[in-house]
Design an enzyme around this catalytic site. Structure first.
Site, PDB file in Angstrom:
ATOM      1  N   CYS A   1       0.992  -0.819   0.507  1.00 33.25           N
ATOM      2  CA  CYS A   1      -0.384  -0.118   0.014  1.00 33.25           C
ATOM      3  C   CYS A   1       1.208   0.872   0.170  1.00 33.25           C
ATOM      4  O   CYS A   1       0.106   2.299   0.230  1.00 33.25           O
ATOM      5  CB  CYS A   1      -0.643  -0.048   0.988  1.00 33.25           C
ATOM      6  SG  CYS A   1      -0.051  -0.326   2.588  1.00 33.25           S
TER       7      CYS A   1
ATOM      8  N   ASP B   1       3.305   2.179   1.965  1.00 34.39           N
ATOM      9  CA  ASP B   1       3.711   3.281   3.453  1.00 34.39           C
ATOM     10  C   ASP B   1       5.636   2.692   3.069  1.00 34.39           C
ATOM     11  O   ASP B   1       5.622   1.777   3.015  1.00 34.39           O
ATOM     12  CB  ASP B   1       2.396   2.507   4.376  1.00 34.39           C
ATOM     13  CG  ASP B   1       1.810   1.863   3.843  1.00 34.39           C
ATOM     14  OD1 ASP B   1       1.141   3.783   4.019  1.00 34.39           O
ATOM     15  OD2 ASP B   1       1.011   0.975   3.686  1.00 34.39           O
TER      16      ASP B   1
ATOM     17  N   CYS C   1      -1.131   4.385   7.786  1.00 30.84           N
ATOM     18  CA  CYS C   1      -2.482   4.534   8.339  1.00 30.84           C
ATOM     19  C   CYS C   1      -2.484   4.789  10.304  1.00 30.84           C
ATOM     20  O   CYS C   1      -1.436   4.334  10.667  1.00 30.84           O
ATOM     21  CB  CYS C   1      -3.489   3.328   8.083  1.00 30.84           C
ATOM     22  SG  CYS C   1      -3.016   1.981   7.714  1.00 30.84           S
TER      23      CYS C   1
ATOM     24  N   CYS D   1       0.168  -3.986   7.717  1.00 26.31           N
ATOM     25  CA  CYS D   1       0.807  -2.605   8.312  1.00 26.31           C
ATOM     26  C   CYS D   1       1.635  -3.336   9.666  1.00 26.31           C
ATOM     27  O   CYS D   1       2.333  -3.099  10.090  1.00 26.31           O
ATOM     28  CB  CYS D   1      -0.495  -2.151   9.384  1.00 26.31           C
ATOM     29  SG  CYS D   1      -1.628  -1.539   8.209  1.00 26.31           S
TER      30      CYS D   1
HETATM   31  S1  FES Z   1      -0.547   1.497   5.781  1.00 28.09           S
HETATM   32 FE1  FES Z   1      -1.872   0.737   4.131  1.00 28.09          FE
HETATM   33  S2  FES Z   1      -3.223   0.024   5.306  1.00 28.09           S
HETATM   34 FE2  FES Z   1      -1.743   0.371   6.712  1.00 28.09          FE
END
Ligand code: FES
Ligand SMILES: Cc1ncc(COP(=O)(O)O)c(C=O)c1O
Ligand SMILES: Cc1ncc(COP(=O)(O)O)c(C=O)c1O
Ligand code: FES
Lengths: 122, 385, 385
Positions: free
Chosen positions: A33, A35, A58, A102
């Site tokens: 994703c 991150d 997130c 994550c």
């Molecule tokens: S950083 Fe993208 S779902 Fe947690």
């Protein structure tokens, strides 16, 4: 969606920031994703004395970063290496299934930082 | 705590006067409209009235051109799958865009799996399709163009009237998803020149779980479900009477609220202006051809879900196209197709205003957002390098 | 004028305490359950709670086995079309009965048109299927048995548990439509041994436009509609939250009302007894294996619609299997398949009692019906010959 503990760590993340003269730095990116998590270590006598993080991600990503810094501090390098993603998630009282990747990030970032420390101290 | 709801594109609060018209159908007017006796006949009248209200609100020629469904998603499915099934002898090519709502996008994907050929038109940086690309996509097999009127994420309005001219020249059905546009900009099936049009109750201050498909008389459409004779046999099942009556009233109010929206637009502009004062923030979507309620900005170096959660703790309800909010792996297909980088799409913030949004709400948001952004940026490894 | 509603099989009045639990979702709790912020999350909790209520009310093992739909019709369609699509590699044979509700009947017809083989089991004079006929209908291509639990016209209860044993032996999915039985006789998915089961809100004093399909874990089912990720991707679209919450409460009340139904049954028996005192009247359906609310009689020499309209003028709401009430050309397929003559089926009267039906209501009906029947018979060329 998130447990109270996740929300607490998200809202009041522990150990945010950088360590200027860090002994080890680890950065991992989650290709899934997009991150990014970076962990800084200060190590004395094989024990993690200080640890800081920066994370782009997130709520779960920030909370797992925060909680792993708490879990790792004052541990020996070897103890810290044993921390697993599962433990991170459990420490937070669980994560939503879609967010499990994550928590992978946090343990991986810590490992990368420790490896960096080891390399620097060969 | 102050609570500011700025997620009207996700759903709107039910207008109290709509609840008022619904309540009798949860009380004394409980009959089944299909029943022959007076308990049923009384209720039937109100279903008919609601159909008329919806028809008039979008300037349909005939009440019977309105088919009630369980929402916008079902109406989109019915339009696309229903036309595809009805015209499968004629052709198997469908044209859509790459920025549709999942209700259309995934339905077209399902048809593609079944062997239909689906062209997904690209969009420019503002989210607008290219009419030339559309023209060259048309073939003699093309049976349907389905294109949303206004986008739910960035509010970009598509040139449906122009598309209609092209569709008519080639005798191709045109469906538009007006779920977001209805009640915000004029939605007139004759002016737009569409054969099918989707609306949904809960986006226009009506109830959830009710929507309608406009089907121009003569349009070939196959029913997807089977059963009783309701909705002209196109959509069987005992009617959600309270929902239908609520949608009737909501549609009537929506078609009268285009003026009111000018006030909302002023607040929106102030919000956009305020947000753009922050560094490394840019507006997504079209600068002018956008819904009066829509604000969508990308805030670099931070991630959308973290922002949404932080805003939530300040009482502000917002949304994001970040992959993390949706639990999917990729950020918003809309933002990606508009050419945003993965990372920039991740940091998107959608604030959608409503009729009840006040100037104080805007002030509050403009006070809080920069503080939260600063806090999150200070946590971000991407910032300040 | 006194009004007596005896058409509870068509729809039931909403129970006031169900409206009470629904109202907050038309007011402050208006969020979209898919939203990440607190407006959405609060609402999500209540959707989850309703799912649990429904699951518990039919003794499902897992909450996630409940899929909310827009009603019984959609749930029947989803069960039948969804299994057919999911198992089309395995086989193309479906077994059903000749007395199903149109939601199942017409869906099976649609599959037959698509090339599936459909066996429609006959029923005896009481409307019960024959287990031997079922057994011999099964072939290695059989993928689904869909059989209603209780019939909506004559109230006959089918031996689902026995059917389940047969289905299990052959590893065939079993779906039952429990729209009419639920809340009247025990409905327990494990005791019945079904893989899929349909319920509908408005037949159990809940709202119209909401229903649910129970899908046993592991059952292969293809979604019919495409879009958002709601209902486990099986049934996309923004949730009808108020309806879902109402269904949750209604299901809870339904599963607790089997006792209350014994009182209703007594009134039903008195009504049947009274009606049978008239000449040339006979009971349709099974004398014992019938729903506690159902009365269905054939009254010779008169036609159902005329009777319904006359009753209506006396304030009594009833229904008939006459062709004339439905606008179709043939009288009820249920009565015809039970062996009634065209003419006898035409003169059928269905009175379905509810929790609110009083002894006075029964007295009133027993006073009026004979008078109306006499009046209509005196008008009939068939009578008195
Ligand atoms: S950083 Fe993208 S779902 Fe947690
Ligand atoms: C553009 C668009 N189309 C369709 C839908 C689906 O409508 P509903 O939520 O009523 O199923 C939505 C909203 O979710 C939407 O924004
Ligand atoms: C046996 C049966 N199945 C299905 C249905 C359809 O349910 P709904 O009216 O909720 O679509 C009904 C009632 O109309 C019914 O009686
Ligand atoms: S007698 Fe008129 S429709 Fe049957």
């Amino acid at each position: 969606m998130y447990t109270e503990k996740v929300m607490d760590h998200f809202q009041n993340p522990r150990n945010v920031g950088e360590i200027e003269d860090a002994d080890g730095v680890g950065e991992v990116g989650n290709v899934k994703c997009g991150d990014i998590m970076r962990i800084y270590l200060k190590v004395e006598d094989n024990v993690i004395k200080d640890i800081k993080f920066r994370t782009f991600g997130c709520g779960a990503a920030i909370a797992t970063s925060s909680v792993i810094t708490e879990m790792a501090v004052d541990k020996t390098i070897d103890e810290a290496l044993e921390l697993t993603n599962k433990q991170v998630a459990e420490e937070l009282g669980g994560l939503p299934p879609v967010k499990m990747h994550c928590s992978n990030l946090a343990a991986d970032a810590l490992k990368t930082a420790i490896e960096d420390y080891k390399k620097n101290n060969k | 705590m102050k609570r500011v709801y700025l997620d009207h594109a996700a759903t709107t609060p039910l207008h109290p006067s709509i609840l008022d018209v619904m309540l009798p159908f949860y009380k004394e007017l409980f009959g089944n409209p299909s029943s022959v006796h007076s308990f049923g006949r009384e209720v039937k009248k109100h279903v008919d009235k609601a159909r008329k209200q919806v028809a008039e609100s979008i300037n349909a020629d005939l009440d019977e051109e309105i088919i009630f469904t369980s929402g916008g998603t079902e109406a989109d499915n019915l339009a696309i799958l229903g036309v595809a099934a009805a015209l499968k002898e004629k052709g198997n090519h469908i044209i859509t865009s790459s920025v549709e709502h999942h209700a259309s996008l995934d339905t077209c994907d399902a048809l593609a799996k079944e062997g239909y050929r689906v062209t997904r038109l690209s969009v420019d940086e503002h989210g607008v399709i290219d009419l030339e690309e559309l023209k060259s996509a048309i073939s003699k097999d093309t049976i349907l163009i389905t294109l949303m009127h206004a986008n739910n994420e960035v509010g970009t309005v598509q040139p449906i009237e122009k598309v209609s001219k092209i569709a008519k020249e080639h005798d191709i059905y045109l469906h538009t998803d007006a779920v977001q546009s209805f009640g915000q900009i004029p939605v007139d099936v004759n002016q737009l020149g569409v054969d099918l049009l989707t609306i949904s109750g809960h986006k226009i201050y009506g109830p959830k779980g009710i929507g309608a498909l406009y089907v121009r008389k003569g349009t070939k459409l196959k029913n997807l479900a089977h059963g009783g004779g309701q909705e002209n046999k196109i959509r069987p099942g005992t009617e959600n009477v309270a929902g239908i009556v609520g949608l009737g009233k909501a549609a009537e109010m929506a078609s009268n609220s285009v003026d009111e929206m000018q006030e909302v637009e002023k607040k929106r502009d102030r919000l956009i202006e305020g947000l753009l004062k922050m560094d490394d923030v840019k507006l997504n979507g079209h600068p002018e051809k956008r819904l009066p309620t829509n604000v969508n900005v990308s805030i670099e170096y931070i991630e959308g879900e973290a922002l949404i959660l932080s805003l939530d703790m300040e009482g502000i309800a917002a949304s994001s196209g970040s992959a993390c909010t949706s639990g999917s792996l990729d950020p918003s297909h809309v933002l990606m197709h508009m050419g945003l980088s993965h990372q920039t799409a991740h940091g998107s913030l959608r604030l959608t205003l409503g009729k009840g949004t006040t100037d104080e709400d805007i002030d509050y948001v403009l006070d809080r957002v920069p503080k939260i952004v600063e806090r999150l940026r200070n946590m971000s490894p991407l910032y300040g390098k």
